[in-house]
Motif scaffolding. Structure first.
Motif, PDB file in Angstrom:
ATOM      1  N   CYS A  62      -9.965  24.414   2.468  1.00  0.00           N
ATOM      2  CA  CYS A  62     -10.609  25.694   2.166  1.00  0.00           C
ATOM      3  C   CYS A  62      -9.591  26.621   1.521  1.00  0.00           C
ATOM      4  CB  CYS A  62     -11.231  26.332   3.404  1.00  0.00           C
ATOM      5  SG  CYS A  62     -10.062  27.071   4.563  1.00  0.00           S
ATOM      6  N   GLU A  63     -10.082  27.469   0.640  1.00  0.00           N
ATOM      7  CA  GLU A  63      -9.209  28.440  -0.006  1.00  0.00           C
ATOM      8  C   GLU A  63      -9.040  29.664   0.889  1.00  0.00           C
ATOM      9  OE1 GLU A  63      -9.548  29.344  -4.216  1.00  0.00           O
ATOM     10  OE2 GLU A  63     -11.050  27.752  -4.399  1.00  0.00           O
ATOM     11  N   MET A  68      -4.146  27.986   0.529  1.00  0.00           N
ATOM     12  CA  MET A  68      -5.216  27.092   0.948  1.00  0.00           C
ATOM     13  C   MET A  68      -4.852  26.480   2.298  1.00  0.00           C
ATOM     14  SD  MET A  68      -4.523  23.764  -1.528  1.00  0.00           S
ATOM     15  CE  MET A  68      -5.338  22.535  -0.508  1.00  0.00           C
ATOM     16  N   ILE A  69      -5.869  26.092   3.039  1.00  0.00           N
ATOM     17  CA  ILE A  69      -5.671  25.369   4.289  1.00  0.00           C
ATOM     18  C   ILE A  69      -6.217  23.968   4.080  1.00  0.00           C
ATOM     19  CG2 ILE A  69      -6.243  25.216   6.744  1.00  0.00           C
ATOM     20  CD1 ILE A  69      -6.620  28.245   6.756  1.00  0.00           C
ATOM     21  N   ASN A  70      -5.434  22.965   4.473  1.00  0.00           N
ATOM     22  CA  ASN A  70      -5.936  21.606   4.374  1.00  0.00           C
ATOM     23  C   ASN A  70      -5.708  20.868   5.684  1.00  0.00           C
ATOM     24  OD1 ASN A  70      -4.024  19.045   4.129  1.00  0.00           O
ATOM     25  ND2 ASN A  70      -2.871  20.823   3.372  1.00  0.00           N
ATOM     26  N   ALA A 199      -9.115  29.317   9.563  1.00  0.00           N
ATOM     27  CA  ALA A 199     -10.003  30.249   8.873  1.00  0.00           C
ATOM     28  C   ALA A 199     -11.420  30.073   9.409  1.00  0.00           C
ATOM     29  CB  ALA A 199      -9.973  30.016   7.367  1.00  0.00           C
ATOM     30  N   ILE A 200     -12.160  31.186   9.516  1.00  0.00           N
ATOM     31  CA  ILE A 200     -13.511  31.161  10.078  1.00  0.00           C
ATOM     32  C   ILE A 200     -14.496  31.757   9.077  1.00  0.00           C
ATOM     33  CG2 ILE A 200     -15.002  32.030  11.934  1.00  0.00           C
ATOM     34  CD1 ILE A 200     -12.462  32.189  13.696  1.00  0.00           C
ATOM     35  N   LYS A 206     -18.316  29.572  12.204  1.00  0.00           N
ATOM     36  CA  LYS A 206     -17.708  28.250  12.373  1.00  0.00           C
ATOM     37  C   LYS A 206     -16.399  28.150  11.602  1.00  0.00           C
ATOM     38  CE  LYS A 206     -22.046  25.717  13.080  1.00  0.00           C
ATOM     39  NZ  LYS A 206     -22.906  24.603  12.592  1.00  0.00           N
ATOM     40  N   PRO A 207     -15.457  27.356  12.108  1.00  0.00           N
ATOM     41  CA  PRO A 207     -14.212  27.151  11.363  1.00  0.00           C
ATOM     42  C   PRO A 207     -14.517  26.557   9.989  1.00  0.00           C
ATOM     43  CG  PRO A 207     -13.976  26.345  13.604  1.00  0.00           C
ATOM     44  CD  PRO A 207     -15.435  26.652  13.408  1.00  0.00           C
ATOM     45  N   LYS A 208     -13.740  26.957   8.988  1.00  0.00           N
ATOM     46  CA  LYS A 208     -13.939  26.447   7.646  1.00  0.00           C
ATOM     47  C   LYS A 208     -13.361  25.047   7.464  1.00  0.00           C
ATOM     48  CE  LYS A 208     -14.161  30.910   5.260  1.00  0.00           C
ATOM     49  NZ  LYS A 208     -13.582  31.737   4.168  1.00  0.00           N
TER      50      LYS A 208
END
Length: 304
Positions: A62-63, A68-70, A199-200, A206-208
């Motif tokens: 997710c951006e 970004m989070i991966n 990130a939500i 919900k979590p992304k």
């Protein structure tokens, strides 16, 4: 752009023709369509596990603002596939291959290192000690200095290839872990893997990320990594590979001035597939502008 007589840097016994390489997990053979692999300092494919693994639950990426989070997980086809297909796919290039290893125990790290660390086409090993130790209640190997020291020492027994410890930034003192890796026999330090983040979606609550939490990367993390590089360089004599948030040549130069000998580029390649060679060219332009003939003159040159 002018070619300089010395962009070479050393990581232990490994000589790189320039300091730019991909971060493991952000590079694959398909990138040959965008860049000339012979121009980069080293090739670092995604971390390999002993047995095939499917990776984490989706969504995996997710951006965020400035990053970004991966949470891909160590999606892997296993060691046998790596030996039969991945290594041969990169043998035709001049850039040395650094095999990144992820394992579930110290013993498994040593076992995989004995195979990959004695393969003619593997120039060095990157030990991803940011992965969870299943014998240590799931805590990452690199969060414990004693475990880090032991893991590197056991791996050192089975190969004479350069060992690069990929440190996690999710620790109280990265200096303590860096010193433990050095004491264990590491030849270099990767500073660092991604920062744990979450990130939500405020609409769904919900979590992304399917795995709830993941690794935060991108330009927002660069100042944290620069700080860690500087801190590690103050206590360790090992060469450092700076990794986290590099989006330009000047970002890479900043990490080198802080104390890094080389850099890895990750998120930038998702945005611009030619990022690796673009960043190298920008670094050479910087050297031209500042009258610097040897990249090594910049390492740890920060003025405090």
């Amino acid at each position: 752009m002018i070619e300089y007589k010395n962009m070479e840097v050393k990581i232990g016994g490994l000589t790189l023709k320039n300091p730019v390489m991909p971060a493991s997990g952000a590079f694959g053979a398909e990138m040959e369509q965008a860049i000339d692999f012979n121009k980069i300092g080293a090739i670092v494919p995604k971390s390999i596990t002993k047995y095939p693994q499917p990776g984490n639950a989706k969504p995996r990426v997710c951006e965020t603002n400035a990053g970004m989070i991966n949470s891909i997980g160590i999606q892997s086809k296993g060691l046998d596939y790596y030996l039969k297909h991945t290594i041969p796919a990169f043998e035709k290039y001049d850039a040395p291959l650094i095999a990144s290893i992820s394992a579930e125990s110290v013993e498994e790290f040593a076992e995989m290192s004995s195979v990959l660390g004695n393969h003619d086409s593997v120039a060095a090993l990157e030990l991803n000690i940011s992965c969870p130790n299943l014998k240590g209640n799931g805590q990452a190997f690199g969060m414990d200095a004693n475990v880090t020291r032991s893991l590197i020492a056991e791996t050192r027994k089975v190969t004479d290839r350069p060992l690069i410890a990929k440190l996690t930034p999710n620790v109280t003192s990265i200096q303590e872990i860096a010193l433990a890796a050095e004491e264990g026999g590491a030849d270099g330090l990767n500073v660092a893997n991604t920062l744990l983040a979450m990130a939500i979606d405020v609409e769904t609550r919900k979590p992304k990320i399917g795995n709830v939490m993941g690794g935060f990367s991108g330009p927002a993390v660069k100042p944290i990594i620069v700080r860690m590089i500087y801190q590690v360089a103050q206590v360790s004599s090992l060469p450092i590979i700076g990794c986290g948030g590099i989006m330009s040549g000047k970002d890479a130069i900043e990490m080198i001035i802080a104390g890094a000998s080389a850099v890895q580029v990750g998120t930038a390649s998702f945005i611009q597939p030619t990022a690796l060679t673009d960043i190298l060219a920008e670094m050479q332009d910087y050297m031209d502008e500042h009258g610097i003939d040897d990249i090594n003159d910049l390492i740890g040159s920060v003025l405090i």
